[in-house]
Design an enzyme around this catalytic site. Structure first.
Site, PDB file in Angstrom:
ATOM      1  CB  SER A 111      -1.038  -0.038   1.165  1.00  0.00           C
ATOM      2  OG  SER A 111      -1.452   1.396   1.260  1.00  0.00           O
ATOM      3  CG  HIS A 124      -3.887  -1.603  -1.598  1.00  0.00           C
ATOM      4  ND1 HIS A 124      -5.173  -2.543  -2.019  1.00  0.00           N
ATOM      5  CD2 HIS A 124      -4.421  -0.872  -0.295  1.00  0.00           C
ATOM      6  CE1 HIS A 124      -6.003  -2.289  -1.195  1.00  0.00           C
ATOM      7  NE2 HIS A 124      -5.717  -1.402  -0.279  1.00  0.00           N
ATOM      8  CG  ASP A 158      -5.135   2.079   1.128  1.00  0.00           C
ATOM      9  OD1 ASP A 158      -6.144   1.370   1.299  1.00  0.00           O
ATOM     10  OD2 ASP A 158      -3.917   1.899   1.423  1.00  0.00           O
ATOM     11  CG  MET A 193      -8.328   6.884   3.290  1.00  0.00           C
ATOM     12  SD  MET A 193      -7.518   6.647   4.591  1.00  0.00           S
ATOM     13  CE  MET A 193      -6.416   5.265   4.513  1.00  0.00           C
ATOM     14  CG  HIS A 224      -9.482   0.045  -0.243  1.00  0.00           C
ATOM     15  ND1 HIS A 224      -8.887  -0.335   0.901  1.00  0.00           N
ATOM     16  CD2 HIS A 224     -10.836   0.023   0.001  1.00  0.00           C
ATOM     17  CE1 HIS A 224      -9.892  -0.298   2.140  1.00  0.00           C
ATOM     18  NE2 HIS A 224     -11.015  -0.083   1.534  1.00  0.00           N
ATOM     19  CG  MET A 243     -11.470   3.086   2.642  1.00  0.00           C
ATOM     20  SD  MET A 243     -10.007   2.788   3.481  1.00  0.00           S
ATOM     21  CE  MET A 243      -8.707   3.219   2.209  1.00  0.00           C
ATOM     22  CG  MET A 251     -11.204  -3.131   5.474  1.00  0.00           C
ATOM     23  SD  MET A 251      -9.550  -2.653   4.671  1.00  0.00           S
ATOM     24  CE  MET A 251      -8.998  -1.654   5.878  1.00  0.00           C
ATOM     25  N   GLY A 279      -8.792   3.829   7.869  1.00  0.00           N
ATOM     26  CA  GLY A 279      -8.616   5.360   8.024  1.00  0.00           C
ATOM     27  C   GLY A 279      -7.177   5.551   8.105  1.00  0.00           C
ATOM     28  CG  PHE A 280      -5.541   6.746  10.854  1.00  0.00           C
ATOM     29  CD1 PHE A 280      -5.187   7.948  10.489  1.00  0.00           C
ATOM     30  CD2 PHE A 280      -6.732   6.823  11.318  1.00  0.00           C
ATOM     31  CE1 PHE A 280      -5.794   9.260  10.652  1.00  0.00           C
ATOM     32  CE2 PHE A 280      -7.728   7.665  11.607  1.00  0.00           C
ATOM     33  CZ  PHE A 280      -7.126   8.962  11.014  1.00  0.00           C
ATOM     34  N   GLY A 281      -2.700   3.899   8.517  1.00  0.00           N
ATOM     35  CA  GLY A 281      -1.833   2.791   8.319  1.00  0.00           C
ATOM     36  C   GLY A 281      -1.125   2.523   9.625  1.00  0.00           C
ATOM     37  N   GLY A 282      -0.554   1.686   9.751  1.00  0.00           N
ATOM     38  CA  GLY A 282       0.365   1.187  11.087  1.00  0.00           C
ATOM     39  C   GLY A 282      -0.350   0.654  12.184  1.00  0.00           C
ATOM     40  CG  ASP A 342      -5.574  -2.974   3.549  1.00  0.00           C
ATOM     41  OD1 ASP A 342      -4.544  -2.748   4.326  1.00  0.00           O
ATOM     42  OD2 ASP A 342      -6.037  -2.224   2.833  1.00  0.00           O
ATOM     43  N   GLY A 343      -4.409  -4.595   6.435  1.00  0.00           N
ATOM     44  CA  GLY A 343      -4.364  -4.219   7.655  1.00  0.00           C
ATOM     45  C   GLY A 343      -3.397  -5.051   8.710  1.00  0.00           C
ATOM     46  N   GLY A 344      -2.509  -4.552   9.240  1.00  0.00           N
ATOM     47  CA  GLY A 344      -1.596  -5.180   9.982  1.00  0.00           C
ATOM     48  C   GLY A 344      -0.734  -6.444   9.661  1.00  0.00           C
ATOM     49  N   GLY A 379       1.343  -2.182   4.091  1.00  0.00           N
ATOM     50  CA  GLY A 379       1.976  -0.927   3.845  1.00  0.00           C
ATOM     51  C   GLY A 379       3.216  -0.587   4.599  1.00  0.00           C
ATOM     52  CB  SER A 380       3.730   0.651   8.417  1.00  0.00           C
ATOM     53  OG  SER A 380       2.928  -0.582   8.867  1.00  0.00           O
TER      54      SER A 380
END
Length: 229
Positions: A7, A32, A34, A36, A65, A67, A136, A141-144, A178-180, A200-201
């Protein structure tokens, strides 16, 4: 085949073009993207102009994606900007079937995105228009953020729906998460049924100057975990 989709939300935007080129040269499969709107989610990111700017840099799929709410208005703009895949949240559409059809009419693969607390039943009557389902594993809304462990059971449930549909229709639908997602949990996520992984991160935060393409080591580590899963 497992797909790794970094991402760019976590990339260095001061040199975004180089980041895209390097992460793909390191072995990533998709980019990817994102989007928003500070309305559907509490953050504001990037739009079609940025997608159009990175499109000439690669032939790899751009996985957008959305959002945003409402969602239909902006779909043609991203299709024109070079998106290959467009996914959206069912809560952001007044008519989910119509929005999926709109994405396909604009030449892109279409998919639904499910927040951690969104039930999977939204997919049941539109499977014929789905190319991808994205779960998700954080609140958008936020990365990391940290991976929500209950997503594993939800992945297994989504995989069961997708596999049953494939047996009946012969059509394949990808299952993305997607996420973590990171090196130490990607194997378990794959075992639960995912075959596409947004990171992402975990990718862009692990760049190494010693790597020829900066992200070779982290992409190789993700691949090794997937191969062992």
């Amino acid at each position: 085949m497992h797909v790794i989709a970094p991402s760019i939300l976590s990339a260095d935007f001061a040199r975004l073009g180089d980041e895209v080129v390097n992460v793909l040269a390191s072995g990533a499969d998709w980019i990817h993207f994102d989007v928003m709107d500070n309305h559907y989610v509490p953050n504001l990111t990037i739009g079609p102009l940025v997608c159009a700017a990175i499109r000439p840099l690669t032939e790899a799929p751009i996985d957008v994606h959305l959002m945003v709410k409402p969602v239909d208005r902006i779909i043609p703009d991203f299709a024109k900007a070079g998106a290959n895949i467009i996914t959206f949240h069912p809560e952001a559409s007044e008519h989910v079937d119509r929005t999926l059809a709109l994405i396909r009419e604009n030449g892109c693969q279409a998919g639904l995105v499910f927040n951690p607390a969104t039930p999977l039943h939204y997919m049941d009557h539109v499977m014929d228009k789905l190319d991808i389902v994205l779960l998700m594993s954080v609140n958008p809304g936020f990365g990391g953020q940290t991976f929500i462990s209950s997503t594993l059971a939800k992945l297994r449930a989504a995989r069961a729906r997708i596999d049953a549909y494939q047996r009946e229709s012969g059509r394949c639908i990808r299952l993305e998460v997607d996420g973590g997602v990171k090196v130490d949990n990607i194997a378990g996520i794959a075992a639960a049924g995912a075959d596409a992984f947004v990171a992402g991160s975990a990718v862009f935060g692990a760049g190494r100057d010693a790597d020829a393409n900066r992200y070779d080591s982290v992409i190789a580590a993700l691949r090794a975990e997937l191969a062992a899963s």
